[in-house]
Every structure is written in structure tokens, then in C-alpha cells.
Write an enzyme that holds these catalytic residues in place. Sequence first.
Site, PDB file in Angstrom:
ATOM      1  CG  PHE A 154      -1.639  -1.220   1.460  1.00 55.92           C
ATOM      2  CD1 PHE A 154      -2.817  -1.351   0.505  1.00 55.92           C
ATOM      3  CD2 PHE A 154      -1.417  -2.226   2.244  1.00 55.92           C
ATOM      4  CE1 PHE A 154      -3.783  -2.449   0.561  1.00 55.92           C
ATOM      5  CE2 PHE A 154      -2.481  -3.344   2.081  1.00 55.92           C
ATOM      6  CZ  PHE A 154      -3.344  -3.362   1.404  1.00 55.92           C
ATOM      7  CG  LEU A 255     -12.605  14.713   0.725  1.00 51.47           C
ATOM      8  CD1 LEU A 255     -13.165  13.564  -0.113  1.00 51.47           C
ATOM      9  CD2 LEU A 255     -13.415  14.605   2.250  1.00 51.47           C
ATOM     10  CB  CYS A 265      -0.776   3.230  -8.131  1.00 47.82           C
ATOM     11  SG  CYS A 265       0.879   2.553  -7.840  1.00 47.82           S
ATOM     12  NE  ARG A 335       5.392   5.110 -13.094  1.00 44.64           N
ATOM     13  CZ  ARG A 335       5.580   4.251 -12.187  1.00 44.64           C
ATOM     14  NH1 ARG A 335       5.044   3.119 -12.561  1.00 44.64           N
ATOM     15  NH2 ARG A 335       5.663   4.432 -10.800  1.00 44.64           N
TER      16      ARG A 335
END
Length: 438
Positions: A154, A255, A265, A335
Amino acid sequence: MTLRISVIGTSYLGSTLAAGMAEFGHQVIGVDIVPEVVKQLNAGQPHIFENGLEQLLEQHTATGRLRFTLDYDDIADWADVHFLALGTPARADGSADLSQLHAAIGSLAPKLTRPTLIVGRSTVPVGTAIDLQQRIRALAPAGDAVELAWQPEFLRESMAVTDTLRPDRLVFGVQSDQALRLLEQVYAIPLTEETPVITCDLATAELIKQAANTFLATKISFINAMAQLCQVAGGDVTVLADALGLDKRIGREHLSPGLGFGGGCFPKDIRALAVRADELGVDVLSDLIKSVEAINDTQRVELAELAIDQVGGDATGKKVAVLGAAFKPGTDDTRNSPALTVADHLHDRGAIVEVYDPQAHLAQRDGFTQVGSVAEAVRNADIVLHLTEWPEFRYLDPEQLGTLVNNKIIIDGRLKLHAPTWHEAGWKLVQIGRASTL
Ligand code: UDX
């Protein structure tokens, strides 16, 4: 207890994982197929920019606890645990390309002659681990004595070292107690710090990662949809996000409104989940993801169009200064960078685009120029775009920049600039999601 660990693949995930495993006290060998990368890592030098990684690499290559190799013979029967930390890039249709995993298994498995645990860390479509285990067992002389576990990662780029050394949870997808016990030894240090552990089957482990990324991307697109509403209806999306975030059930993380998500990702992983959901006939999920993507794409286009409006409706020949090229601050990774999509769009519309980023080095790109300072980028600019929220941009001096530009217009695509300071210095500051600044 010190274990012997191999880490196959040394990109952001693998090099940080290898260094982290050495920091946990294990003997570690990292494997890659690129000779220059292996050479550089053996010299204690990271080949990517990641906070704190250089220090760990230097320290542990110097003590000999960590080294890197091109040769699978060095690791096959040496390691107690093999980590697979390989990329799963998107294929043209959005599905995950598993060829790096297959190639690594093709090199490793035929050399496995004793009971071994292989632990997958890559993000993969549900069902991949079981399939890989069959391939491994068919190839390995040790056969069924080789077990595959799945432990999704993660880690966030720019925080990868911290996330590796102090994960907020560990997910162990395992098929036997033996595999679980071994993983508990690997992670003995974080486990003494009471890191929560979820133990589950392989499919759940694979899905947890994809669900986590999709949920976070959905949060970002939700707040960006609210930003669009604020812009037309009045209202301040940042205040809205702060208020929502105080609800513990929602939380303020991921948020922050603005240009939306990019990187190696979120865009790839949510697309791969949508493709898999389609394959399995779960249209409601792929429909949700398509909306999340559509909102994300819109943010980039709207910002570019807003910039064109601000320079009079025609970008031809206008000089645009783009502050930021990395997909987020704290990394050199470009990326799927929102900043570069905006830069490309404006170039396609005839603008002269100059980009500055403190870390990212752009390959030669047709159309726009990378410059070495903010001052160079903004000199004679008709508009300035703040697209990646590097801390140094927050503390720019609007008075001084005002002396360099053609027009004192800046669009804050990340809602991080202090509007009153820019207004006082005579700038028109436009923040997406804040009607009052348009
Ligand atoms: C993400 C996940 O956070 C991580 O757990 C997973 O392992 C890999 O994918 P990363 O891509 O490094 O990590 O970056 P993250 O910090 O999550 O940001 C992703 C993108 O979303 C960036 O482009 C960022 O600018 C954007 N973002 C993030 C927002 O637009 N708003 C936010 O509130 C947070």
C-alpha cells in the site's frame, strides 16, 4: 530471527522493500534484469528519487546485509522467502500485463529444489495468484513444497520508506499456517509495534489492494465533482472538504480537490479492476469506475480550457508557464501526470509551454521545454499554471514573480496557494472549485 530474503524487481516498490527488509535485520538480495540498475544499487545509490531510500541503501550495502544481483542462481535455494515486486503495467485494453511476473517465475521456479515461500506484492487481477501458483509448482523441482502467498503493498511514492517500515496494516493472503508463521517472522518488527494484520485467502488479498486504490480514487473524483458544482453554484470546495473530513466515517485524506489523480498506480489499477469486473459480469462496479475516470479526465481538460479562456480564448503563440511535472509532490515520477496532460493539451492548442519541476526530469518531449527555475518558466508568461503542489511553490513571492510575467494571471490547479497574498500583489488567481475567484 534473521531470514534470508530475495526481492525480485527493484523499482519504487522493490528497492524500498529490499532496503526495508535489511532494516528489519534480514539478509537481503535484490534481483533485477538491468545491469546498470544492479550496479548503481550495489553502490548504495537509488536509481529513483524516494525520501530516505538513499540513506538505507548506503547503510545496508556497506554492512553487506543488502546486495543486488542479475543472477537467479544467487537467490534460488539461498532465500527462505522470495518477494515478487514486479510491475503490472496496463495493456492497450486496460487489463494488467503480467508478463514481468511470468518472466520472473520462469527464471526462478525451475531452480527451486527445496520448500520455499514466494510472496507476491504486485497489484494483480483477482485469480492471478492461484494461476501463478500452478505455474510455479509445475516448473519447480520442489513441486508442491513451494507455496505462494499474496501480500499487497500500500505504499505511497514519496512516503515509500515510511510505509514499508511502519505500515498501517499488513494483509497476508495465505494458504497454510506455515506460510503465515514465516510472514510473521519476516515482519517481526512491525508486529511488535502492534501493526494490525488481516489474514485471508489469496483472492481476498488481491482484491483488497484493488478495492483500496479504487475507493481512494473514488474519493478524489467525488470531491472533484463537488468542485465542479461549487464552481457553478457558488461555494468553496476546500471548506466543504474540510467539513466532510471531520466526519470520522469519511476522513480528510484523499479528499483534496484539484487536478485529480495520476501516477503509476491509481489510473492503471482502477482500469484493470474495471476490465476484470466486466469480464466477470459485475457491470455495476465497472460503471462506477468509468464515472470516476470520466470525472478525473474532465478535471485536466477543464483546467486547460480555463487557461485558454483566461488568455482570451486562443492559446496560439501564448506563453504558458507550468509549475510542476511530477504526478504529485515529493517524487520525480511523471507517469500519467495531470500536469503534463494539461501541458500537452495547451501545446496542441498552439501555446508555447515551459515547464519547471524541482525533481522530475522529462525525457525530450516534442512541443514543450523543461526549464531549470520558476523564474525562467514565468519570464514573459501570459499565464502561470500551478499544477503540482510542491511546497516551494506555496512560498513563491507574487510581488517578485509579478515583475517577470506578461500578465499577472495564475491558475491554482491544486488549491494550495494563499489567494489573499496573490490578490494583494495584483494577481488574478483562479482556483478551480472556488466560484468567487473566477
Ligand atoms: C497510491 C496509494 O495511495 C497507495 O496506497 C498505493 O500503494 C499506490 O497508489 P501514490 O500513487 O504514490 O499511491 O499516490 P497518492 O498519494 O495516493 O496520490 C495519487 C494521486 O492522487 C496523485 O496524483 C495525487 O496528486 C492525487 N490526489 C491525492 C488528489 O488529487 N487528491 C488527494 O486528496 C490525494
